[in-house]
Design a protein around this motif. Sequence first.
Motif, short mmCIF file in Angstrom:
data_model
loop_
_atom_site.label_atom_id
_atom_site.label_comp_id
_atom_site.label_asym_id
_atom_site.label_seq_id
_atom_site.Cartn_x
_atom_site.Cartn_y
_atom_site.Cartn_z
N ALA A 189 0.83 -1.21 0.00
CA ALA A 189 0.00 0.00 0.00
C ALA A 189 0.86 1.25 0.00
N ALA A 190 1.91 1.26 0.81
CA ALA A 190 2.80 2.42 0.87
C ALA A 190 3.50 2.64 -0.47
N ALA A 214 6.35 10.83 -0.21
CA ALA A 214 7.00 10.04 0.85
C ALA A 214 6.20 10.11 2.14
N ALA A 215 5.74 11.31 2.48
CA ALA A 215 4.97 11.48 3.72
C ALA A 215 3.66 10.70 3.67
N LEU A 216 2.94 10.81 2.56
CA LEU A 216 1.66 10.10 2.43
C LEU A 216 1.86 8.59 2.41
N ALA A 217 2.96 8.15 1.81
CA ALA A 217 3.23 6.71 1.77
C ALA A 217 3.47 6.16 3.16
N MET A 218 4.22 6.89 3.99
CA MET A 218 4.48 6.44 5.35
C MET A 218 3.19 6.41 6.18
N ALA A 222 1.45 3.01 7.81
CA ALA A 222 1.14 2.94 9.23
C ALA A 222 -0.35 2.66 9.46
N GLU A 223 -1.20 3.33 8.69
CA GLU A 223 -2.65 3.14 8.86
C GLU A 223 -3.10 1.73 8.45
#
Length: 232
Positions: A189-190, A214-218, A222-223
Amino acid sequence: MTSKSAFWQGFQAGLPFVLIVCPFGLLFGVVATEAGLELRETMAMTALVIAGASQFTALQLMAEQAPTFVVIGAALAVNMRMAMYSASMAPHIGGAPVWQRAIAAYFLVDQTYAASIQKYQDHPDMTLRIKMIYFFGVVTPICPLWYVFTYIGAVSGSTIPESFALDFAVPITFIALVAPALRSLPHIAAAFVSVVVALALSWIPFSLGLIVAAALAMVTGAEVEKWKERRS
């Protein structure tokens, strides 16, 4: 496993990455020279940063006359994965003496992480001492050659024919590192979100879309991990 065998097993695990590290370093040396960096500046950047992806990112933005804070921010964002690498390695070598951890942190790059963490996960019975020796065995064929071939590229510069197509090393490196890690839904997903967002925001100046991706992928990874835990 003896200390000697651990070191040589690590050395052998790191050896295949030489095929990528050498052209990668060579390419950086060439690109840095063409971007106007002097030899000492190129080598200082290589020794202090020792992270090819962020070094290329910084060079590209410098060539585009991006503001200094954008160059630094983008390079830090690309290197943000190192924090995740460190967190992943902490349960395995976090009990080592401070000086050993400091040296390991310096040499913790994509290739040394990928080879070491795989070994640690496959052999949870390894002692802390053996794990550290294995890690430095992985480092030995990789990091010194990064310095050497960066120097060769910086000195050789334009004498290297374009037909060598050294830029193949950059995507190949990350394909080789990322592909084996795509073994769980959060990872997949990431990766999917990072690719989609990076492509969608490719129009943003100075490659700032990569930071957002990168921020949205992390966050996505996590979610999805939390969602899996709730379901289980």
